[in-house]
Design a protein around this motif. Structure first.
Motif, PDB file in Angstrom:
ATOM      1  N   GLU A  73      48.847 -14.942 -15.239  1.00 36.46           N
ATOM      2  CA  GLU A  73      47.684 -15.591 -14.563  1.00 36.46           C
ATOM      3  C   GLU A  73      47.407 -15.112 -13.172  1.00 36.46           C
ATOM      4  O   GLU A  73      46.370 -14.702 -12.734  1.00 36.46           O
ATOM      5  CB  GLU A  73      47.753 -17.144 -14.621  1.00 36.46           C
ATOM      6  CG  GLU A  73      47.443 -17.743 -15.895  1.00 36.46           C
ATOM      7  CD  GLU A  73      48.723 -17.508 -16.955  1.00 36.46           C
ATOM      8  OE1 GLU A  73      49.696 -17.289 -16.646  1.00 36.46           O
ATOM      9  OE2 GLU A  73      48.667 -17.809 -18.155  1.00 36.46           O
ATOM     10  N   GLN A  76      46.067 -11.515 -13.531  1.00 39.27           N
ATOM     11  CA  GLN A  76      44.777 -11.395 -13.730  1.00 39.27           C
ATOM     12  C   GLN A  76      43.853 -12.011 -12.776  1.00 39.27           C
ATOM     13  O   GLN A  76      42.800 -11.336 -12.456  1.00 39.27           O
ATOM     14  CB  GLN A  76      44.449 -12.139 -15.254  1.00 39.27           C
ATOM     15  CG  GLN A  76      43.098 -12.122 -15.549  1.00 39.27           C
ATOM     16  CD  GLN A  76      42.813 -12.974 -16.969  1.00 39.27           C
ATOM     17  OE1 GLN A  76      42.192 -13.747 -17.243  1.00 39.27           O
ATOM     18  NE2 GLN A  76      44.094 -12.779 -17.958  1.00 39.27           N
ATOM     19  N   TYR A  77      44.090 -13.237 -12.174  1.00 37.53           N
ATOM     20  CA  TYR A  77      43.196 -13.573 -11.174  1.00 37.53           C
ATOM     21  C   TYR A  77      43.266 -13.147  -9.669  1.00 37.53           C
ATOM     22  O   TYR A  77      42.419 -13.272  -9.040  1.00 37.53           O
ATOM     23  CB  TYR A  77      43.422 -15.233 -11.317  1.00 37.53           C
ATOM     24  CG  TYR A  77      43.110 -15.786 -12.453  1.00 37.53           C
ATOM     25  CD1 TYR A  77      41.604 -15.586 -13.006  1.00 37.53           C
ATOM     26  CD2 TYR A  77      43.953 -16.411 -13.416  1.00 37.53           C
ATOM     27  CE1 TYR A  77      41.076 -15.976 -14.324  1.00 37.53           C
ATOM     28  CE2 TYR A  77      43.435 -17.047 -14.638  1.00 37.53           C
ATOM     29  CZ  TYR A  77      42.275 -16.820 -15.003  1.00 37.53           C
ATOM     30  OH  TYR A  77      41.868 -17.463 -16.265  1.00 37.53           O
ATOM     31  N   PHE A  78      44.587 -12.702  -9.228  1.00 32.72           N
ATOM     32  CA  PHE A  78      44.622 -12.520  -7.896  1.00 32.72           C
ATOM     33  C   PHE A  78      45.291 -11.057  -7.435  1.00 32.72           C
ATOM     34  O   PHE A  78      44.952 -10.405  -6.308  1.00 32.72           O
ATOM     35  CB  PHE A  78      45.960 -13.427  -7.388  1.00 32.72           C
ATOM     36  CG  PHE A  78      45.414 -14.687  -7.481  1.00 32.72           C
ATOM     37  CD1 PHE A  78      44.473 -15.387  -6.891  1.00 32.72           C
ATOM     38  CD2 PHE A  78      46.078 -15.900  -8.291  1.00 32.72           C
ATOM     39  CE1 PHE A  78      44.156 -16.916  -6.797  1.00 32.72           C
ATOM     40  CE2 PHE A  78      45.820 -17.066  -8.609  1.00 32.72           C
ATOM     41  CZ  PHE A  78      44.934 -17.439  -7.704  1.00 32.72           C
ATOM     42  N   ARG A  90      38.477  -6.437 -15.619  1.00 28.66           N
ATOM     43  CA  ARG A  90      37.593  -7.642 -15.447  1.00 28.66           C
ATOM     44  C   ARG A  90      36.078  -7.099 -15.702  1.00 28.66           C
ATOM     45  O   ARG A  90      35.324  -8.175 -15.872  1.00 28.66           O
ATOM     46  CB  ARG A  90      37.925  -7.974 -14.119  1.00 28.66           C
ATOM     47  CG  ARG A  90      36.874  -9.216 -13.628  1.00 28.66           C
ATOM     48  CD  ARG A  90      37.391  -9.917 -12.322  1.00 28.66           C
ATOM     49  NE  ARG A  90      38.736 -10.512 -12.531  1.00 28.66           N
ATOM     50  CZ  ARG A  90      38.968 -11.696 -13.168  1.00 28.66           C
ATOM     51  NH1 ARG A  90      37.754 -12.376 -13.490  1.00 28.66           N
ATOM     52  NH2 ARG A  90      40.216 -12.434 -13.299  1.00 28.66           N
TER      53      ARG A  90
END
Length: 527
Positions: A73, A76-78, A90
């Motif tokens: 996570e 993927q997000y940061f 993305r």
């Protein structure tokens, strides 16, 4: 002395009262319980022998495992950039989500891709572009032995089984297919009522486990197959030879997903991991494979029949082509899956290192069929990381007539690429058999998203082709796709790959194909 006692008595009383109040306070006991629990964990960490980190760093060592669990996570997000995430970056996920929601998938300021990097691919526009057609063309599936041809959309739902996906996910995909007029491949997990409820067109896939048409001992049941293939929604039947993410091994469905319903659909024991055999019982030679394809078509009442494979050696596929010529039997379609294709569960070594990538596999299959004079009888589908209109056009340049998408369709139903498909803990209810998790997926909303995504993506492909000066995929040619091979050199696919003339292998095989063509035998799968 008496005076001192009299003066300190009230203070002592207050102090003792405060101490007693704290002692009976729930916070004090909570602190005691927490301290005791931490002590117990620390003792256990020191005593256990499985994790060296915990023995040397009791309590603190657990922080390492927490960060490891959160790593996907956080990545993927940061951490990952918009264009370098894996398996899908993305940018690609965003365009799927936006199209599924009906939002314009447009970006400002220009590309973030390095157009000067080796491997960068681009399609060549025309100085005389065309208007985008109102309706995309469809592909007629059905050779000379097919009694009930089917008009396939340019983009369809690739093979995903009930069991690998939740009931709600299957329902949403099929309803989306019905709304948009495209097809859904059932995957090898059997023909469930969720595939049939909303009336979407189906490609019924049969794997090595023959789920849905198997005898008690795991053999192919011809009568059961004929009965189910006669269903009006079943438009085509497909024999799965191999899958891109795990060629040479059967499918795996973890036992935690095999509930009573899935066990009934697949006709397997409940709660046990289902491992399909790596090979088929119904054939062992190219001739037997071709004959079985003909038998499947007869049992299906003349419906289009084909097979799916991740390309093995060119020699083995040429042996199948020779068997087609020798037996006078051809499939109506062949779906080429690439090594970059997805899976619900596969060993990492297979996903990373076994199998032919889609570009090479697709070009080889197309050329083999052209060179043997069979290409006009057989339609070719492409599956393996197809998510955008440019992906579709690229694959059709390389020889495909149509394309299939699996993970992109999962994104349209709400998948967030958590990559927990094999754990039964999918956070959005797509790849799970946990009723509580699956309940989160609203069939009505997600089916509309599936239909919007497919329609917008096909329209995007048609826009690209119009910008290239053509109206129809049959006009695409290899020189229209180019690849930068180094910082100073660009080559078209017409230059990078060898393209055979119709019937060339039957008359005068080129030197680069001659050895494989001579060694290929219709009676055996020569390595």
């Amino acid at each position: 002395m008496l005076r001192l006692v009299l003066l300190t008595g009230p203070a002592l009383t207050v102090a003792l009262g405060a101490a007693l109040a704290w002692w009976v306070s729930p916070w004090w006991w909570l602190l005691v319980v927490v301290a005791a629990a931490m002590t117990a964990v620390a003792v256990r960490d020191v005593v256990q022998r499985e994790h060296s980190v915990l023995r040397n760093y009791p309590l603190l060592g657990h922080l390492r495992f927490l960060l490891e669990a959160l790593r996907p996570e956080l990545q993927q997000y940061f951490i990952e950039r918009d264009y370098d995430g894996r398996p899908y970056d993305r940018d690609v996920r965003s365009i799927v989500y936006e199209r599924a929601k009906g939002v314009d998938a447009e970006e400002p300021f220009g590309t973030e891709r390095d157009v000067g990097a080796a491997g960068y691919e681009f399609l060549v526009p025309s100085l005389a572009p065309k208007a985008t057609p109102d309706q995309p063309p469809r592909v007629r599936i059905g050779g000379p032995d097919c009694a009930k041809p089917y008009d396939m959309a340019l983009l369809n739902i690739s093979a995903m089984s009930f069991g690998s996906l939740s009931a709600n996910a299957i329902l949403a995909l099929n309803r989306g297919a019905a709304l948009g007029g495209f097809a859904q491949d059932t995957g090898e997990g059997g023909l469930s009522e969720y595939h049939l409820r909303h009336g979407g067109d189906l490609i019924w896939e049969i794997g090595t486990g023959y789920f849905g048409c198997r005898t008690d001992d795991g053999d192919f049941d011809a009568a059961m197959f004929a009965e189910k293939a006669a269903h009006d929604q079943v438009k085509c039947v497909s024999l799965k030879l191999s899958q891109g993410a795990k060629p040479g091994m059967g499918g795996v469905l973890p036992g935690s997903k095999v509930n009573a319903e899935i066990a009934r659909v697949r006709e397997v024991p409940q709660g046990q991991t289902v491992v399909s055999p790596p090979y088929h019982r119904v054939f062992s030679t190219p001739r037997e494979l071709v004959r079985f394809i003909g038998r499947m078509r007869e049992l299906a009442g003349g419906k289009p029949t084909g097979f799916k494979l991740c390309l093995t050696s060119r020699r083995q596929f040429l042996a199948v082509c020779k068997a087609m010529l020798s037996e006078g039997v051809t499939p109506d379609f062949i779906v080429v899956d690439g090594a970059e294709g997805g899976t619900g569960a596969a060993p990492l070594e297979f996903a990373d290192h076994v199998g032919t990538p889609l570009s090479e596999g697709l070009i080889t299959v197309h050329n083999a069929l052209v060179g043997t004079g069979l290409r006009d009888r057989i339609r070719v589908g492409a599956s393996g990381k197809v998510a955008t209109g440019s992906d579709m056009v690229k694959r059709m340049v390389q020889g495909a007539d149509y394309t299939n998408a699996a993970r992109a369709m999962m994104f349209a139903t709400g998948c967030i690429q958590a990559q927990r498909c094999h754990t039964n803990t999918c956070p959005v209810g797509v790849a799970t058999q946990d009723p509580r998790r699956a309940r989160a997926l609203d069939v009505g909303d997600k089916s509309a998203r599936v239909e919007r995504f497919q329609r917008a993506t096909v329209y995007g492909a048609m826009q690209i082709m119009a910008s290239m000066g053509i109206h129809d995929p049959t006009e695409l040619r290899p020189h229209m796709l180019r690849t930068r091979v180094d910082p100073f050199t660009v080559r078209s696919h017409a230059e990078l790959y060898e393209w055979l003339a119709p019937g060339q292998l039957l008359t005068e095989p080129p030197a680069t194909w001659a050895e494989d063509w001579a060694a290929a035998h219709p009676g055996q799968f020569t390595v």
